[in-house]
Design an enzyme around this catalytic site. Structure first.
Site, PDB file in Angstrom:
ATOM      1  N   CYS A 114       8.024   4.199  -8.326  1.00  0.00           N
ATOM      2  CA  CYS A 114       6.957   4.484  -7.363  1.00  0.00           C
ATOM      3  C   CYS A 114       5.693   3.679  -7.628  1.00  0.00           C
ATOM      4  CB  CYS A 114       6.635   5.973  -7.348  1.00  0.00           C
ATOM      5  SG  CYS A 114       8.027   7.010  -6.829  1.00  0.00           S
ATOM      6  N   HIS A 251      -0.402   6.483  -3.774  1.00  0.00           N
ATOM      7  CA  HIS A 251       1.033   6.674  -3.609  1.00  0.00           C
ATOM      8  C   HIS A 251       1.247   8.010  -2.924  1.00  0.00           C
ATOM      9  CE1 HIS A 251       5.221   7.210  -4.256  1.00  0.00           C
ATOM     10  NE2 HIS A 251       5.094   8.046  -5.268  1.00  0.00           N
ATOM     11  N   ASN A 281       7.955  10.677   0.453  1.00  0.00           N
ATOM     12  CA  ASN A 281       7.745   9.751  -0.668  1.00  0.00           C
ATOM     13  C   ASN A 281       8.680   8.557  -0.477  1.00  0.00           C
ATOM     14  OD1 ASN A 281       7.673   8.393  -3.117  1.00  0.00           O
ATOM     15  ND2 ASN A 281       7.756  10.246  -4.375  1.00  0.00           N
TER      16      ASN A 281
END
Length: 324
Positions: A114, A251, A281
């Site tokens: 990520c 993020h 996500n």
């Protein structure tokens, strides 16, 4: 003379299939309300059968090039951040290079889960500052739906597929924080925490792709602390603090993490670009996706200070401060 890496264009692409939270109610012991309350996620996009990470990346790259008013022939390097490549090798970046019709320059992947886009952006900036490249296409692209365990309600409802891209170009600056472009970056990793977020497969272990596994509560605690610390560290390198920030583009993992991090940075939520409700996500794709959406919404404007920060498996985390 100081060289800065200036953002010239940004773009994104999302697969056509939209998956609302209610779809998971059919197969899992979960509800739309449970997912929204704990994550802020309302829907996400899933790649179609046969739709690959490189295909998403190519479309995002084309959008970024169009936004920059450039052609691929003007690009010296392509860096793709991904944890879900089409194949073990070659790199997604070389597939993007071919898909865009480029036969010059070089292309490679970066893998920091990520946090991948932050690492890729810092890497691209380093190449520009060293003179190795003048223009770099930086992409985050993922098909995390390919590594989900659809029986695990704690993970499979969180992730989505997509891609975002931006074009960086070398430009002259004064060496002061008033310059446009990347002003500072801050990168970290700590492999002691690898078991908190990982995939239980791989080439040299199981010989299969495996499924994502996560200790959610532990990751949450690390995320809030480490994200605020890395953002502050990057800002301090240019003599700034939260009050100087026009936009945090974090993020997009979990709305509670985003809110807690912004609070620690003393930045109100109306100065945070939030897309997690629509995308879930998307790992390395989430920051460039949010940058592109933020520009489309009219939120991010030229001359503004933007802070991006992310944490992912590894654990790996970092932040970038730039003037748009």
């Amino acid at each position: 003379m100081t060289i800065r890496s200036v953002v010239r264009g940004v773009g994104h692409y999302l697969p056509e299939r939209v998956v609302e939270n209610t779809e998971f109610e059919k197969t899992l012991d979960t509800t739309d309300e449970w997912i929204r309350t704990r994550t802020g996620i309302e829907r996400r996009h899933f790649a179609a059968e046969g739709e690959t990470t490189s295909q998403l990346a190519i479309k995002a790259a084309q959008a970024a090039l169009e936004d920059a008013g450039m052609t691929v022939d003007q690009i010296d390097a392509i860096v793709v951040a991904t944890s879900t490549p089409d194949q073990t090798f070659p790199s997604v970046a070389t597939m993007v290079q071919a898909g865009l019709g480029s036969t010059t320059g070089f292309a490679y992947d970066v893998q920091a889960v990520c946090a991948g886009f932050i690492f890729a952006l810092s890497n691209a900036n380093g190449m520009i500052l060293s003179g190795q490249a003048e223009r770099v296409l930086v992409i985050g692209a993922e098909t995390f739906s390919r590594i989900m365990d659809w029986t695990d309600r704690g993970t499979c409802v969180l992730f989505g597929d997509g891609a975002g891209a931006l074009v960086l170009e070398a430009a002259e600056g004064t060496g002061s924080p008033s310059d446009r472009g990347i002003l500072a970056s801050d990168l970290h990793s700590d492999g002691r925490y690898k078991d908190l977020l990982y995939v239980d497969g791989g080439v040299s272990t199981t010989g299969s792709a495996g499924h994502l596994r996560m200790q959610g509560n532990a990751v949450f605690k690390h995320a809030v602390t480490k994200l605020s610390e890395t953002a502050h560290a990057a800002l301090e390198k240019v003599g700034m603090s939260g009050e100087n920030v026009d936009w945090i583009v974090p993020h997009q993992a979990n709305l509670r993490i985003i809110s807690a991090t912004a609070e620690r940075m003393q930045v109100p939520m109306d100065r945070v670009v939030v897309t997690v409700q629509d995308h879930g996500n998307t790992s390395a794709a989430s920051i460039p996706l949010a940058l592109s959406v933020g520009k489309q919404r009219g939120q991010i404007k030229e001359g503004q200070i933007v802070v991006t920060e992310a944490i992912g498996g590894g654990l790996a985390w970092g932040a970038v401060v730039l003037r748009w």
